[in-house]
Design a protein around this motif. Structure first.
Motif, PDB file in Angstrom:
ATOM      1  N   ALA A 170      29.801  48.021  68.836  1.00  0.00           N
ATOM      2  CA  ALA A 170      31.122  47.857  69.771  1.00  0.00           C
ATOM      3  C   ALA A 170      32.508  47.646  68.880  1.00  0.00           C
ATOM      4  O   ALA A 170      32.288  47.288  67.718  1.00  0.00           O
ATOM      5  CB  ALA A 170      30.867  46.632  70.556  1.00  0.00           C
ATOM      6  N   TYR A 174      36.432  43.952  71.252  1.00  0.00           N
ATOM      7  CA  TYR A 174      35.411  44.099  72.561  1.00  0.00           C
ATOM      8  C   TYR A 174      34.651  42.708  72.472  1.00  0.00           C
ATOM      9  O   TYR A 174      34.301  41.626  73.183  1.00  0.00           O
ATOM     10  CB  TYR A 174      34.663  45.202  72.977  1.00  0.00           C
ATOM     11  CG  TYR A 174      33.463  44.968  73.981  1.00  0.00           C
ATOM     12  CD1 TYR A 174      32.233  44.601  73.638  1.00  0.00           C
ATOM     13  CD2 TYR A 174      33.867  45.196  75.173  1.00  0.00           C
ATOM     14  CE1 TYR A 174      31.274  44.242  74.501  1.00  0.00           C
ATOM     15  CE2 TYR A 174      33.161  44.968  76.437  1.00  0.00           C
ATOM     16  CZ  TYR A 174      32.014  44.609  75.901  1.00  0.00           C
ATOM     17  OH  TYR A 174      30.915  44.277  76.840  1.00  0.00           O
ATOM     18  N   HIS A 190      26.724  42.812  79.781  1.00  0.00           N
ATOM     19  CA  HIS A 190      27.925  43.600  79.032  1.00  0.00           C
ATOM     20  C   HIS A 190      28.252  44.997  79.752  1.00  0.00           C
ATOM     21  O   HIS A 190      27.533  45.281  80.564  1.00  0.00           O
ATOM     22  CB  HIS A 190      27.465  43.963  77.439  1.00  0.00           C
ATOM     23  CG  HIS A 190      27.572  42.820  76.493  1.00  0.00           C
ATOM     24  ND1 HIS A 190      28.832  42.576  75.930  1.00  0.00           N
ATOM     25  CD2 HIS A 190      26.876  41.639  76.436  1.00  0.00           C
ATOM     26  CE1 HIS A 190      28.683  41.538  75.245  1.00  0.00           C
ATOM     27  NE2 HIS A 190      27.550  40.862  75.597  1.00  0.00           N
ATOM     28  N   ALA A 235      33.699  53.654  72.762  1.00  0.00           N
ATOM     29  CA  ALA A 235      33.520  52.213  72.018  1.00  0.00           C
ATOM     30  C   ALA A 235      34.652  51.698  71.200  1.00  0.00           C
ATOM     31  O   ALA A 235      34.828  50.403  71.214  1.00  0.00           O
ATOM     32  CB  ALA A 235      32.260  52.467  71.042  1.00  0.00           C
ATOM     33  N   GLY A 240      33.090  48.940  75.674  1.00  0.00           N
ATOM     34  CA  GLY A 240      31.922  48.144  75.973  1.00  0.00           C
ATOM     35  C   GLY A 240      30.896  48.466  74.639  1.00  0.00           C
ATOM     36  O   GLY A 240      31.649  48.902  73.597  1.00  0.00           O
ATOM     37  N   LEU A 241      29.654  48.063  74.818  1.00  0.00           N
ATOM     38  CA  LEU A 241      28.640  48.273  73.976  1.00  0.00           C
ATOM     39  C   LEU A 241      28.166  49.895  73.878  1.00  0.00           C
ATOM     40  O   LEU A 241      27.800  50.221  74.956  1.00  0.00           O
ATOM     41  CB  LEU A 241      27.353  47.509  74.249  1.00  0.00           C
ATOM     42  CG  LEU A 241      27.567  45.919  74.224  1.00  0.00           C
ATOM     43  CD1 LEU A 241      26.399  45.026  74.364  1.00  0.00           C
ATOM     44  CD2 LEU A 241      28.324  45.591  72.941  1.00  0.00           C
ATOM     45  N   LEU A 258      33.825  49.582  64.195  1.00  0.00           N
ATOM     46  CA  LEU A 258      32.487  49.304  65.091  1.00  0.00           C
ATOM     47  C   LEU A 258      31.762  48.494  64.480  1.00  0.00           C
ATOM     48  O   LEU A 258      31.306  48.847  63.058  1.00  0.00           O
ATOM     49  CB  LEU A 258      32.125  50.590  65.421  1.00  0.00           C
ATOM     50  CG  LEU A 258      32.837  51.754  66.289  1.00  0.00           C
ATOM     51  CD1 LEU A 258      31.900  52.858  66.781  1.00  0.00           C
ATOM     52  CD2 LEU A 258      33.231  51.025  67.822  1.00  0.00           C
TER      53      LEU A 258
END
Lengths: 300, 300
Positions: A170, A174, A190, A235, A240-241, A258
DNA sequence: ATTCATTGTTCGTATATCCGATCACTGTGT
DNA sequence: ACACAGTGATCGGATATACGAACAATGAAT
């Protein structure tokens, strides 16, 4: 929502078309009493009045009008679909047709196919990247590489390619907003960025390992696509994941881009399966490819 | 036809989507036994087998596949109609479903979709990369991005994305063996590495410009795939001339790796087309996406 | 004003569907 | 080879829906 709403909508639309219960009853082969009762139950379920009744007629209410216009074309489609149902019922040469998921190409398949093509100059090769279910009997595909063994009469499978590491990542932004998941089930709270198979019909569940072995968790999808490059970008944008092949995500994993989460919990995916039908007349080109795939396998 | 067929179709579609009775039962709030019995009754009524069963799975038969594709979009419409009944305020919510070729993602679509998702938090987005023909009426897809305008009743199109430069490349080794093509028609005497659409049913013709305007040449395919990364690798291995998007090929173009040929002759491809149906009930989320695509267009 | 035909509604009964429990089968792990 | 988990199928009983008959209401014809 269960099945009976669909039956109710069918009745509702027919009553609206015909302007009355008895006329609709004639079309639907039901008793007028059944229509009356069905509409009453439907209205109760929806907590909405669909018809104004008098003792001689029914008239759509405004919300009934809205539902009628909103659903009539779909009802027609389904009627036609059922109606139409009844109208329905290869020397090592030629073209080898393979089906494989896109991810297989860069991992191992491009190399295998290129080497096969070099060593079999008379065979043309067609690789169709696709992840839907393949009917090896009817599709004209000689062999299908998939992440699982395909079930079917006389279908055989050979494991090919590497074992697949996965990762969940993620954006820092986020994680700052939504928190870092600590345990696998936390992902249910999530937004998930999910890979889809089968033209979006199936989402890949996320695989974890724990003290009791392997288990799967199905997150709630916020973003869905069938190309991991897209999922990476989503991402990165903090949507989100994302559950991704590690090899694809690796170039983007750093503290600014990330961030990996649940690293100790994710488990790798099994190897690809090269599926083919053995009982059917096997072309020499397919036999040759399978043999090369097996040799490829032994050399690892 | 009575009402129960509609309930049956609802069950059938859910089983097809989920690939099993138990999963469908969960969604429909019915017992698996009810699903099993309902499907059996439906198959008897239709006098058609919709699923092949084993003790561990169900798979659609060809006629089941046909019915599923034929009816799924109508089922989605009816589900949405009932769902929307409670929520008629024009809120931009639900799931936006897009179809696009894989190449569109990195070029412009990932960015557009991510920005749309950020600005419409209540909309889930599903992007299915696919290049087959899409039946916008029946597929459940809200809009399809393709390289051409789709033909169909009430179908509209908006141009999106950048103009696409292409190039023809080959390995030095290949050119040494087979010679360098000097004019477009020379490619007919070469091995071609071709991009395929539609699960391999259509090959992209190679576009050229000359003193008499644009024209197309269809080479003889030696290698075929529907992922340009694979085509690049095949070209690098000396398997033929490859026709590629310039942006994708550019990192590999140098005197040792891949050499461009016929540079003065190739012509760019037209822009992508965002196709949708205007007459059909247009959801607010589709309208919002089209509006954003148009704004995206103006900013170029 | 009255009668008649036609509509939707109600209700006790018949029929269709749903369900829990159980079974057979199969793939996986040991 | 065996145990186990997970699937679809079956079946007797429970529940939901369909139906025939009777009823209430209403507009048209006389």
């Amino acid at each position: 929502m269960n099945r009976s709403n669909f039956g109710d909508i069918r009745i509702f639309v027919e009553v609206a078309r015909r302007g009355g219960f008895r006329a609709a009853a004639d079309v639907l082969n039901l008793a007028p009493a059944s229509i009356s009762e069905a509409i009453q139950r439907f209205e109760e379920k929806l907590e909405a009045r669909l018809f104004q009744r008098t003792t001689r007629a029914v008239v759509l209410t405004p919300i009934g009008e809205w539902l009628f216009e909103r659903s009539q074309s779909a009802v027609i489609d389904l009627e036609e679909a059922i109606g139409d149902l009844h109208n329905q019922k290869g020397q090592v040469a030629g073209t080898l047709r393979l089906s494989a998921p896109y991810s297989a190409g860069p991992f191992f398949l491009d190399d295998l196919v290129a080497r096969f093509a070099v060593s079999h100059p008379e065979v043309n090769v067609e690789v169709i990247y696709d992840d839907t279910k393949v009917d090896l009997l009817r599709s004209g595909i000689d062999a299908a590489i998939r992440s699982t063994t395909l079930l079917g009469a006389d279908t055989h499978a050979v494991p090919v390619g590497p074992e697949l590491e996965v990762t969940i990542v993620a954006a820092p932004d986020y994680l700052k907003r939504k928190g870092v998941p600590k345990r696998p089930n936390d992902i249910l709270n999530h937004d998930a960025i999910c890979y889809a198979f089968d033209h979006g019909r199936n989402l890949a569940p996320w695989g974890f390992k724990g003290s009791q072995g392997h288990f799967l968790v199905q997150p709630k999808p916020r973003m869905v696509a069938n190309d991991m490059r897209s999922l990476i970008l989503y991402a990165q944008r903090g949507l989100g994941l994302a559950y991704l092949y590690r090899e694809i995500a690796a170039p983007y994993i750093n503290k600014d881009d990330l961030i990996e989460v649940l690293s100790k919990h994710v488990s790798p995916l099994p190897r690809y399966s090269l599926n083919y039908i053995s009982k059917r007349h096997m072309t020499s080109r397919l036999r040759a490819f399978i043999d090369m795939a097996k040799v490829n396998e032994k050399s690892k």
